[in-house]
Design a protein around this motif. Structure first.
Motif, PDB file in Angstrom:
ATOM      1  N   TYR A 139      -6.833   9.308  -2.011  1.00 11.00           N
ATOM      2  CA  TYR A 139      -8.054   8.587  -1.645  1.00 11.00           C
ATOM      3  C   TYR A 139      -7.750   7.328  -0.830  1.00 11.00           C
ATOM      4  O   TYR A 139      -8.636   6.507  -0.608  1.00 11.00           O
ATOM      5  CB  TYR A 139      -8.846   8.231  -2.908  1.00 11.00           C
ATOM      6  CG  TYR A 139      -9.368   9.450  -3.632  1.00 11.00           C
ATOM      7  CD1 TYR A 139     -10.574  10.038  -3.269  1.00 11.00           C
ATOM      8  CD2 TYR A 139      -8.634  10.027  -4.671  1.00 11.00           C
ATOM      9  CE1 TYR A 139     -11.044  11.164  -3.921  1.00 11.00           C
ATOM     10  CE2 TYR A 139      -9.104  11.157  -5.331  1.00 11.00           C
ATOM     11  CZ  TYR A 139     -10.311  11.721  -4.948  1.00 11.00           C
ATOM     12  OH  TYR A 139     -10.763  12.847  -5.600  1.00 11.00           O
TER      13      TYR A 139
ATOM     14  N   TYR B 136      -8.914  -6.412  -1.660  1.00 14.25           N
ATOM     15  CA  TYR B 136      -9.019  -5.123  -2.347  1.00 14.25           C
ATOM     16  C   TYR B 136      -8.870  -5.351  -3.853  1.00 14.25           C
ATOM     17  O   TYR B 136      -7.793  -5.706  -4.336  1.00 14.25           O
ATOM     18  CB  TYR B 136      -7.954  -4.151  -1.833  1.00 14.25           C
ATOM     19  CG  TYR B 136      -8.122  -3.853  -0.363  1.00 14.25           C
ATOM     20  CD1 TYR B 136      -8.760  -2.689   0.068  1.00 14.25           C
ATOM     21  CD2 TYR B 136      -7.674  -4.748   0.603  1.00 14.25           C
ATOM     22  CE1 TYR B 136      -8.945  -2.429   1.421  1.00 14.25           C
ATOM     23  CE2 TYR B 136      -7.850  -4.494   1.956  1.00 14.25           C
ATOM     24  CZ  TYR B 136      -8.489  -3.343   2.354  1.00 14.25           C
ATOM     25  OH  TYR B 136      -8.682  -3.087   3.693  1.00 14.25           O
TER      26      TYR B 136
ATOM     27  N   LYS C 265     -16.802   1.932  -3.284  1.00  9.53           N
ATOM     28  CA  LYS C 265     -17.134   0.771  -2.466  1.00  9.53           C
ATOM     29  C   LYS C 265     -17.679  -0.373  -3.313  1.00  9.53           C
ATOM     30  O   LYS C 265     -18.162  -0.180  -4.421  1.00  9.53           O
ATOM     31  CB  LYS C 265     -18.187   1.142  -1.420  1.00  9.53           C
ATOM     32  CG  LYS C 265     -17.762   2.203  -0.419  1.00  9.53           C
ATOM     33  CD  LYS C 265     -18.895   2.488   0.558  1.00  9.53           C
ATOM     34  CE  LYS C 265     -18.491   3.533   1.595  1.00  9.53           C
ATOM     35  NZ  LYS C 265     -19.589   3.811   2.555  1.00  9.53           N
TER      36      LYS C 265
ATOM     37  N   TYR D  44     -10.683  -0.746  -5.060  1.00  8.44           N
ATOM     38  CA  TYR D  44     -11.943  -0.468  -4.376  1.00  8.44           C
ATOM     39  C   TYR D  44     -11.763  -0.634  -2.867  1.00  8.44           C
ATOM     40  O   TYR D  44     -10.792  -1.245  -2.400  1.00  8.44           O
ATOM     41  CB  TYR D  44     -13.020  -1.447  -4.839  1.00  8.44           C
ATOM     42  CG  TYR D  44     -13.510  -1.242  -6.246  1.00  8.44           C
ATOM     43  CD1 TYR D  44     -14.607  -0.424  -6.514  1.00  8.44           C
ATOM     44  CD2 TYR D  44     -12.890  -1.885  -7.322  1.00  8.44           C
ATOM     45  CE1 TYR D  44     -15.073  -0.254  -7.809  1.00  8.44           C
ATOM     46  CE2 TYR D  44     -13.355  -1.718  -8.617  1.00  8.44           C
ATOM     47  CZ  TYR D  44     -14.440  -0.901  -8.861  1.00  8.44           C
ATOM     48  OH  TYR D  44     -14.893  -0.732 -10.145  1.00  8.44           O
ATOM     49  N   ASN D  45     -12.703  -0.108  -2.106  1.00 11.37           N
ATOM     50  CA  ASN D  45     -12.733  -0.428  -0.680  1.00 11.37           C
ATOM     51  C   ASN D  45     -12.645  -1.932  -0.497  1.00 11.37           C
ATOM     52  O   ASN D  45     -13.157  -2.702  -1.323  1.00 11.37           O
ATOM     53  CB  ASN D  45     -14.027   0.066  -0.040  1.00 11.37           C
ATOM     54  CG  ASN D  45     -13.971   1.525   0.340  1.00 11.37           C
ATOM     55  OD1 ASN D  45     -13.222   2.306  -0.236  1.00 11.37           O
ATOM     56  ND2 ASN D  45     -14.790   1.900   1.311  1.00 11.37           N
TER      57      ASN D  45
ATOM     58  N   SER E  93     -11.905   5.508  -6.295  1.00 10.42           N
ATOM     59  CA  SER E  93     -12.389   4.183  -6.678  1.00 10.42           C
ATOM     60  C   SER E  93     -13.819   3.964  -6.189  1.00 10.42           C
ATOM     61  O   SER E  93     -14.758   4.095  -6.945  1.00 10.42           O
ATOM     62  CB  SER E  93     -11.439   3.090  -6.164  1.00 10.42           C
ATOM     63  OG  SER E  93     -11.105   3.303  -4.813  1.00 10.42           O
TER      64      SER E  93
ATOM     65  N   ASN F  72      -6.244   4.584  -1.496  1.00 10.94           N
ATOM     66  CA  ASN F  72      -6.710   3.424  -2.256  1.00 10.94           C
ATOM     67  C   ASN F  72      -5.677   2.927  -3.246  1.00 10.94           C
ATOM     68  O   ASN F  72      -6.026   2.380  -4.294  1.00 10.94           O
ATOM     69  CB  ASN F  72      -7.987   3.788  -3.020  1.00 10.94           C
ATOM     70  CG  ASN F  72      -7.738   4.862  -4.087  1.00 10.94           C
ATOM     71  OD1 ASN F  72      -6.717   5.560  -4.071  1.00 10.94           O
ATOM     72  ND2 ASN F  72      -8.667   5.001  -5.020  1.00 10.94           N
TER      73      ASN F  72
ATOM     74  N   THR G 111      -5.168   1.632  -8.430  1.00 11.09           N
ATOM     75  CA  THR G 111      -6.224   2.023  -7.497  1.00 11.09           C
ATOM     76  C   THR G 111      -7.087   0.808  -7.206  1.00 11.09           C
ATOM     77  O   THR G 111      -7.336  -0.027  -8.086  1.00 11.09           O
ATOM     78  CB  THR G 111      -7.100   3.151  -8.063  1.00 11.09           C
ATOM     79  OG1 THR G 111      -7.760   2.694  -9.263  1.00 11.09           O
ATOM     80  CG2 THR G 111      -6.270   4.377  -8.383  1.00 11.09           C
TER      81      THR G 111
ATOM     82  N   ARG H 105     -11.329   1.686   3.443  1.00 11.85           N
ATOM     83  CA  ARG H 105     -10.263   2.026   2.507  1.00 11.85           C
ATOM     84  C   ARG H 105      -8.936   1.386   2.926  1.00 11.85           C
ATOM     85  O   ARG H 105      -8.637   1.286   4.116  1.00 11.85           O
ATOM     86  CB  ARG H 105     -10.108   3.538   2.399  1.00 11.85           C
ATOM     87  CG  ARG H 105     -11.344   4.248   1.891  1.00 11.85           C
ATOM     88  CD  ARG H 105     -11.091   5.730   1.637  1.00 11.85           C
ATOM     89  NE  ARG H 105     -10.621   6.443   2.827  1.00 11.85           N
ATOM     90  CZ  ARG H 105     -10.356   7.746   2.853  1.00 11.85           C
ATOM     91  NH1 ARG H 105     -10.509   8.470   1.747  1.00 11.85           N
ATOM     92  NH2 ARG H 105      -9.943   8.328   3.963  1.00 11.85           N
TER      93      ARG H 105
ATOM     94  N   SER I  42       0.856  -1.178   0.000  1.00  9.81           N
ATOM     95  CA  SER I  42       0.000   0.000   0.000  1.00  9.81           C
ATOM     96  C   SER I  42       0.898   1.235   0.000  1.00  9.81           C
ATOM     97  O   SER I  42       1.920   1.262   0.684  1.00  9.81           O
ATOM     98  CB  SER I  42      -0.895  -0.006   1.240  1.00  9.81           C
ATOM     99  OG  SER I  42      -1.563   1.229   1.404  1.00  9.81           O
TER     100      SER I  42
END
Length: 384
Positions: free
Chosen positions: A135, A175, A374, A202-203, A372, A137, A200, A239, A130
């Motif tokens: 964001y 993710y 949810k 998504y949640n 991105s 993400n 990137t 996130r 990460s």
């Protein structure tokens, strides 16, 4: 697929409508290639379910993504490297700390594996981290762990990141990749001087169990269903950056600095010995080469090298500058790209990374400014 080329600010440029006065912006746009992955929340939920079902069977069956270990070669010194601009750094985020005077290296919470299907449809994985983004993400890894160079196609299918992965366990959720950002020269020409990617996601999604419901609730449920009116329950894991933090970014830095690298080595050495299992992350520590190195078969002219006897599976793992063992945070200043045998004994002894320069920062900036969303709604429903 026709790729979308983006300037550093992230706005889409319509090729053919560019005026002469925009030539500088057009050049910036040409450096950045963006490919869609999971196009919407429904696709993302399907991908996450693929990896989770049968108690994470696909995750556990995946193997490290690597070339034939016999392809390990010797790097050739190419002399020094001149940065293309001023040094820059983006601060990391996170609150993972340890107390006391630990003698061991603390593994960052940001480290994990990316899983995907290769050109043959086999489940594979690379290392990744990460990284800080607007964001929270964003994932950093090697370009060859995102773009399908073997099949000369687009991005790897069913791409997900699992931080803290351990033998089928997904402690902070799964993710799913939404959009991949690579350098144009890697995406189109497979130039390994640009073998990095920012994705990137998504949640996260966390699956919480299976429940049997009545016929009405079964028909109304949006999400995975099974025979006997069973439904798969899930929840929004939040996130990525909020859960595990994000490493910083450093570019146009001098070589010869100390970095700590992380990843999941797995493959055998060229001589067939296999000291690593790929189950737990390993690390190396040392100074990057003061000279850049090259490997003509992969169009490499401007890599930096580090003495580190790990094997493939470590691909995509971060090279962290100024790593704080207490905070478990540093600055991504490279990602593992190649594995090399410098002393000719059929064992990997050096790894290399693209040099992170201003063009790397431009790709990163386009990715970090991209939202991105949810996968799971407030009531546990899967969004479409």
């Amino acid at each position: 697929m026709k790729r979308i080329f983006l300037p550093a600010g992230g706005a889409i440029l319509a090729t053919g409508l560019l005026a002469a006065g925009l030539s500088g912006t057009a050049q910036a746009a040409r450096d950045i290639a963006s490919d869609p992955m999971a196009r919407n929340a429904g696709d993302a939920a399907s991908i996450a379910t693929f990896w989770w079902k049968s108690n994470g069977a696909a995750l556990r069956q995946a193997s490290a993504y690597y070339w034939d270990s016999k392809e390990v070669k010797k790097l050739v010194s190419k002399g020094g490297y001149t940065p293309d601009g001023n040094p820059g750094m983006v601060a990391p985020t996170g609150n993972s700390t340890s107390t006391g005077k630990a003698q061991n290296v603390n593994i960052p919470r940001t480290i994990g594996k990316v899983f995907f299907l290769d050109a043959s449809g086999r489940p594979r994985w690379c290392s990744a981290t990460s990284i800080q983004g607007n964001y929270k993400n964003l994932v950093a890894t090697a370009g060859h762990c995102v773009y399908d160079t073997d099949g000369n196609a687009d991005t790897m299918s069913k791409w997900v990141f699992v931080p803290g992965y351990y033998q089928g366990k997904t402690p902070w959720g799964i993710y799913v990749g939404k959009q991949a950002f690579t350098h144009y020269d890697f995406d189109v020409y497979e130039d390994y001087d640009r073998d990095y990617a920012f994705v990137t996601v998504y949640n996260g999604i966390r699956f919480t169990g299976v429940k049997q419901v009545d016929g009405r609730d079964y028909d109304r449920f949006v999400g995975p269903k099974f025979g006997g009116r069973y439904i798969l329950l899930s929840e929004d894991a939040g996130r990525l950056g909020d859960n595990v933090g994000g490493q910083g970014l450093a570019y146009n830095q001098p070589t010869g600095k100390i970095v700590r690298t992380f990843g999941y080595p797995y493959a055998p050495h060229p001589d067939g010995s296999k000291p690593y299992t790929g189950v737990t992350p390993k690390n190396c520590y040392g100074k990057t080469s003061a000279k850049t190195v090259g490997a003509p078969d992969k169009k490499i002219e401007e890599h930096v090298a580090l003495k580190c006897p790990v094997t493939p599976g470590y691909d995509g793992g971060p090279w962290l500058l100024n790593y704080s063992n207490a905070k478990r945070l540093g600055y991504v200043n490279g990602v593992t790209s190649t594995f090399n045998d410098q002393d000719g004994n059929d064992r990997v002894d050096y790894i290399s990374s693209p040099y992170f320069d201003g063009e790397t920062a431009a790709v990163y900036n386009a990715a970090k400014n991209t939202a991105s969303g949810k996968i799971v709604g407030p009531n546990g429903e899967l969004l479409k």
